[in-house]
Design a protein around this motif. Sequence first.
Motif, PDB file in Angstrom:
ATOM      1  N   GLY A  41      47.226  29.137  34.009  1.00 47.93           N
ATOM      2  CA  GLY A  41      47.072  27.156  33.966  1.00 47.93           C
ATOM      3  C   GLY A  41      45.730  26.681  35.353  1.00 47.93           C
ATOM      4  O   GLY A  41      45.924  25.514  34.468  1.00 47.93           O
ATOM      5  N   GLU A  42      45.184  27.294  36.083  1.00 44.88           N
ATOM      6  CA  GLU A  42      43.709  26.781  36.513  1.00 44.88           C
ATOM      7  C   GLU A  42      42.942  27.034  35.837  1.00 44.88           C
ATOM      8  O   GLU A  42      42.248  27.722  36.536  1.00 44.88           O
ATOM      9  CB  GLU A  42      44.215  27.219  37.479  1.00 44.88           C
ATOM     10  CG  GLU A  42      44.228  27.148  39.329  1.00 44.88           C
ATOM     11  CD  GLU A  42      44.475  27.630  40.357  1.00 44.88           C
ATOM     12  OE1 GLU A  42      43.284  28.221  40.552  1.00 44.88           O
ATOM     13  OE2 GLU A  42      45.418  27.930  41.020  1.00 44.88           O
ATOM     14  N   THR A  43      42.336  26.258  35.356  1.00 36.97           N
ATOM     15  CA  THR A  43      41.697  26.056  34.492  1.00 36.97           C
ATOM     16  C   THR A  43      39.878  26.076  34.931  1.00 36.97           C
ATOM     17  O   THR A  43      39.391  26.956  34.712  1.00 36.97           O
ATOM     18  CB  THR A  43      41.721  24.757  33.349  1.00 36.97           C
ATOM     19  OG1 THR A  43      41.662  23.323  33.890  1.00 36.97           O
ATOM     20  CG2 THR A  43      42.768  24.695  32.108  1.00 36.97           C
ATOM     21  N   GLY A  44      40.351  25.583  36.301  1.00 36.02           N
ATOM     22  CA  GLY A  44      38.942  25.570  37.176  1.00 36.02           C
ATOM     23  C   GLY A  44      38.928  26.957  37.782  1.00 36.02           C
ATOM     24  O   GLY A  44      37.242  27.103  37.757  1.00 36.02           O
ATOM     25  N   ALA A  45      39.190  27.621  37.885  1.00 39.21           N
ATOM     26  CA  ALA A  45      39.141  29.338  38.289  1.00 39.21           C
ATOM     27  C   ALA A  45      38.067  30.235  37.154  1.00 39.21           C
ATOM     28  O   ALA A  45      37.892  30.690  37.114  1.00 39.21           O
ATOM     29  CB  ALA A  45      40.495  29.889  38.002  1.00 39.21           C
ATOM     30  N   PHE A  46      37.795  29.719  36.099  1.00 44.10           N
ATOM     31  CA  PHE A  46      37.025  29.920  35.288  1.00 44.10           C
ATOM     32  C   PHE A  46      35.861  30.305  35.451  1.00 44.10           C
ATOM     33  O   PHE A  46      34.812  30.821  35.455  1.00 44.10           O
ATOM     34  CB  PHE A  46      36.864  30.116  34.178  1.00 44.10           C
ATOM     35  CG  PHE A  46      36.276  28.426  33.589  1.00 44.10           C
ATOM     36  CD1 PHE A  46      36.830  27.496  33.747  1.00 44.10           C
ATOM     37  CD2 PHE A  46      35.165  28.266  33.259  1.00 44.10           C
ATOM     38  CE1 PHE A  46      36.094  26.133  33.272  1.00 44.10           C
ATOM     39  CE2 PHE A  46      34.052  27.697  32.602  1.00 44.10           C
ATOM     40  CZ  PHE A  46      34.639  26.264  32.609  1.00 44.10           C
ATOM     41  N   GLU A  47      35.439  29.029  36.633  1.00 39.87           N
ATOM     42  CA  GLU A  47      33.813  28.669  36.753  1.00 39.87           C
ATOM     43  C   GLU A  47      33.151  30.352  37.777  1.00 39.87           C
ATOM     44  O   GLU A  47      32.264  30.066  37.566  1.00 39.87           O
ATOM     45  CB  GLU A  47      34.240  27.381  37.667  1.00 39.87           C
ATOM     46  CG  GLU A  47      33.072  26.485  37.806  1.00 39.87           C
ATOM     47  CD  GLU A  47      32.805  25.379  37.589  1.00 39.87           C
ATOM     48  OE1 GLU A  47      33.217  24.371  37.206  1.00 39.87           O
ATOM     49  OE2 GLU A  47      31.957  24.889  38.290  1.00 39.87           O
ATOM     50  N   PRO A  48      33.863  30.078  38.439  1.00 42.63           N
ATOM     51  CA  PRO A  48      33.443  30.796  39.430  1.00 42.63           C
ATOM     52  C   PRO A  48      33.122  32.798  38.633  1.00 42.63           C
ATOM     53  O   PRO A  48      32.049  33.251  39.269  1.00 42.63           O
ATOM     54  CB  PRO A  48      34.062  31.527  40.862  1.00 42.63           C
ATOM     55  CG  PRO A  48      35.442  30.441  40.662  1.00 42.63           C
ATOM     56  CD  PRO A  48      35.372  30.070  38.918  1.00 42.63           C
ATOM     57  N   LEU A  49      33.715  33.040  37.850  1.00 41.64           N
ATOM     58  CA  LEU A  49      33.600  33.915  36.749  1.00 41.64           C
ATOM     59  C   LEU A  49      32.091  33.522  35.957  1.00 41.64           C
ATOM     60  O   LEU A  49      31.533  34.571  35.586  1.00 41.64           O
ATOM     61  CB  LEU A  49      34.798  34.372  36.303  1.00 41.64           C
ATOM     62  CG  LEU A  49      35.974  34.974  37.068  1.00 41.64           C
ATOM     63  CD1 LEU A  49      36.986  34.473  35.945  1.00 41.64           C
ATOM     64  CD2 LEU A  49      35.014  35.992  37.563  1.00 41.64           C
ATOM     65  N   VAL A  50      32.384  32.281  35.650  1.00 43.67           N
ATOM     66  CA  VAL A  50      30.908  31.899  34.559  1.00 43.67           C
ATOM     67  C   VAL A  50      29.590  32.311  35.415  1.00 43.67           C
ATOM     68  O   VAL A  50      28.748  32.748  35.229  1.00 43.67           O
ATOM     69  CB  VAL A  50      31.394  30.722  34.064  1.00 43.67           C
ATOM     70  CG1 VAL A  50      29.946  30.366  33.255  1.00 43.67           C
ATOM     71  CG2 VAL A  50      32.334  30.782  33.251  1.00 43.67           C
ATOM     72  N   LYS A  51      30.058  31.569  36.977  1.00 44.18           N
ATOM     73  CA  LYS A  51      28.501  31.822  37.501  1.00 44.18           C
ATOM     74  C   LYS A  51      28.519  32.903  37.585  1.00 44.18           C
ATOM     75  O   LYS A  51      27.485  33.682  38.339  1.00 44.18           O
ATOM     76  CB  LYS A  51      29.051  30.543  38.827  1.00 44.18           C
ATOM     77  CG  LYS A  51      28.604  29.148  38.683  1.00 44.18           C
ATOM     78  CD  LYS A  51      29.218  28.551  39.492  1.00 44.18           C
ATOM     79  CE  LYS A  51      29.117  27.323  39.711  1.00 44.18           C
ATOM     80  NZ  LYS A  51      29.914  26.334  40.447  1.00 44.18           N
ATOM     81  N   LYS A  52      28.600  33.613  38.756  1.00 49.41           N
ATOM     82  CA  LYS A  52      28.457  35.403  39.077  1.00 49.41           C
ATOM     83  C   LYS A  52      28.388  36.072  37.473  1.00 49.41           C
ATOM     84  O   LYS A  52      26.987  37.119  37.791  1.00 49.41           O
ATOM     85  CB  LYS A  52      30.648  35.681  38.927  1.00 49.41           C
ATOM     86  CG  LYS A  52      30.089  37.390  39.567  1.00 49.41           C
ATOM     87  CD  LYS A  52      31.692  37.557  40.209  1.00 49.41           C
ATOM     88  CE  LYS A  52      31.534  39.174  40.795  1.00 49.41           C
ATOM     89  NZ  LYS A  52      32.977  39.431  41.397  1.00 49.41           N
ATOM     90  N   TYR A  53      29.054  36.671  36.508  1.00 47.12           N
ATOM     91  CA  TYR A  53      28.102  37.089  35.222  1.00 47.12           C
ATOM     92  C   TYR A  53      27.306  36.208  34.363  1.00 47.12           C
ATOM     93  O   TYR A  53      26.671  36.939  33.562  1.00 47.12           O
ATOM     94  CB  TYR A  53      29.170  37.624  34.731  1.00 47.12           C
ATOM     95  CG  TYR A  53      30.446  38.679  35.395  1.00 47.12           C
ATOM     96  CD1 TYR A  53      29.923  39.557  36.072  1.00 47.12           C
ATOM     97  CD2 TYR A  53      32.036  38.410  35.696  1.00 47.12           C
ATOM     98  CE1 TYR A  53      30.428  40.403  36.705  1.00 47.12           C
ATOM     99  CE2 TYR A  53      32.264  38.857  36.715  1.00 47.12           C
ATOM    100  CZ  TYR A  53      32.165  39.553  37.340  1.00 47.12           C
ATOM    101  OH  TYR A  53      32.685  40.854  37.310  1.00 47.12           O
ATOM    102  N   TRP A  54      26.921  35.285  34.121  1.00 46.66           N
ATOM    103  CA  TRP A  54      26.188  34.574  33.328  1.00 46.66           C
ATOM    104  C   TRP A  54      24.573  34.906  33.586  1.00 46.66           C
ATOM    105  O   TRP A  54      24.369  35.115  32.621  1.00 46.66           O
ATOM    106  CB  TRP A  54      25.915  32.870  34.374  1.00 46.66           C
ATOM    107  CG  TRP A  54      24.909  32.113  32.960  1.00 46.66           C
ATOM    108  CD1 TRP A  54      24.033  32.208  33.105  1.00 46.66           C
ATOM    109  CD2 TRP A  54      25.965  31.432  31.966  1.00 46.66           C
ATOM    110  NE1 TRP A  54      23.359  31.677  31.886  1.00 46.66           N
ATOM    111  CE2 TRP A  54      24.212  31.513  31.719  1.00 46.66           C
ATOM    112  CE3 TRP A  54      26.629  31.368  31.112  1.00 46.66           C
ATOM    113  CZ2 TRP A  54      24.723  30.705  30.434  1.00 46.66           C
ATOM    114  CZ3 TRP A  54      26.703  30.215  29.815  1.00 46.66           C
ATOM    115  CH2 TRP A  54      25.780  29.772  29.571  1.00 46.66           C
ATOM    116  N   GLY A  55      24.641  35.394  34.642  1.00 45.49           N
ATOM    117  CA  GLY A  55      23.466  36.301  34.504  1.00 45.49           C
ATOM    118  C   GLY A  55      23.122  36.990  33.740  1.00 45.49           C
ATOM    119  O   GLY A  55      21.675  37.749  32.648  1.00 45.49           O
TER     120      GLY A  55
END
Lengths: 193, 325
Positions: A21-35
Amino acid sequence: MNKTLPDLDQDNQLIDSFIKGETGAFEPLVKKYWGQVYYLCLRYLKNSESASDITQETFIVAFSKIDTFIVGRSFRPWLLKIAANKSLKLLNQSRSRPTSELIPDQPGNPDQDPENVLAAKQLLDDCLDKLEFEDQILFLLRHGLNLTYDEMAMILDKPIGSVKGELFRARKILKDSLGSHSGMGEYSVRKGG
Amino acid sequence: MPEKNCPHQTLMQEFLDSPKSPELAAQLHKHMAECESCRQEFAGFQQLFQSLDRVLRPPPLQPTPQQIANIKKTVVAKSDPKKTQSAQVPENLVAFFFKPFAIAGLILLTLGSFVFFKNQQGTGQLPVEQPLHASLDLAQNSVSLIFSSSTTSSAFEGENAINVAELKAIKPETSYQLPKDCSILLRSHENSILLSKKAKFALTTTSFELHNGEAHFKLSGPHQNFKLLAGPAEVSVIGTEFVIQNNDDQLTITLISGHILVKTKSGAIQQLVTPGQIQVRSDGTFFDSQPSAPEQSFPDKTHESVKPDNSKSSGDSGRKLENSF
């Protein structure tokens, strides 16, 4: 070359938090793998706008369907497989393979002569562009994204042996192509470094 | 020139892929000490590997804040459409649910509203013959839901192809996007657990299995072949609204509107055409059916308060829900 265990643990912890339920937890993963996701999409689609859209969609699908991800496994190949499938789907919809290359300039290694890096990149891009589309993806997965053969096989839905064989063959073709372009019998873009 | 198809070319690539292999290194070293062409070939491959690694490495690209916001917005909307309401549910309420002694009396599960569409008028926009099987299992302190399509098995077959969604534990206000415009909504409400499913199916054959717990179905529109498997009986649904409670020793089906056909494992059949109740023993035999209060309503408000139907559920630990989906 491969993902380290702490890396895997870190990804899994974030995913676990997201599921809880910690929706903010997705953000580091997006930043990490976006490139990485973007670059893979770009290699498929050869269009920065489409690649950006598909990258965004990839993350949306991944986190919307995170229940299907088996916690404990590596997140990156799972994510890249979604990106590859979405890119292929878009390509199939347009019913044409891209013909022009649009890869952004990369920062390169600051330790190296920018001129050499640029020349090497240009030559390599030219030769890569002449390869089969599937071979270009193989090179990106193996050399650009440092995926293992296991992970590549999973993403490409092929046996490991086929992936290896195809990559070996493609390397030989690319090496010969680079050699002939450099006009020196052997591939070299070295200018003294 | 290096020999064509020299087996050492493959070894070279193997070695450059994993240079830590001493056996491979020794083998190559030995060969290249005697073979000038392979030495050149190896140098070429070595340079190729270095260039590919350097040039193909993805740039350190980051998403823009807008892109992150877009992803977050869409993901949250897909997974948790009632987020703001769920935040108001007291946390200790969830903990309360999971106390085994409490859950036995309080788990009220309502599974709602299936609306089946079968548009067969030639447009062809709806996939056909893709059976969906859903099973619901209330056991111990957790609820798990598994929805799967029998025609696909991978999660990677497209945006709408999520075919396995499993909840390890009850999470209030959580929805899952299912194939073919289906969605599940879990809702925690006061001292009960409501589970709703609003679905639009383009399915010709559908079954739903209720292992244990209670489900409320309200169906409208044209639909066919919808069957509910619950303990000792199979319920054919013909356009109706009803509540079904499956306990270990007894299955109770309360018809609110429409009519239903109940066929038990033992082959016995009963039909309810007016509001009423059918009870089935675990061995598949019927209790006598009883008329049910027709005025019992399941108002179409998702947050209607929940209260036990004390008027007729003698000792049934308040499993009726005044709620619908």
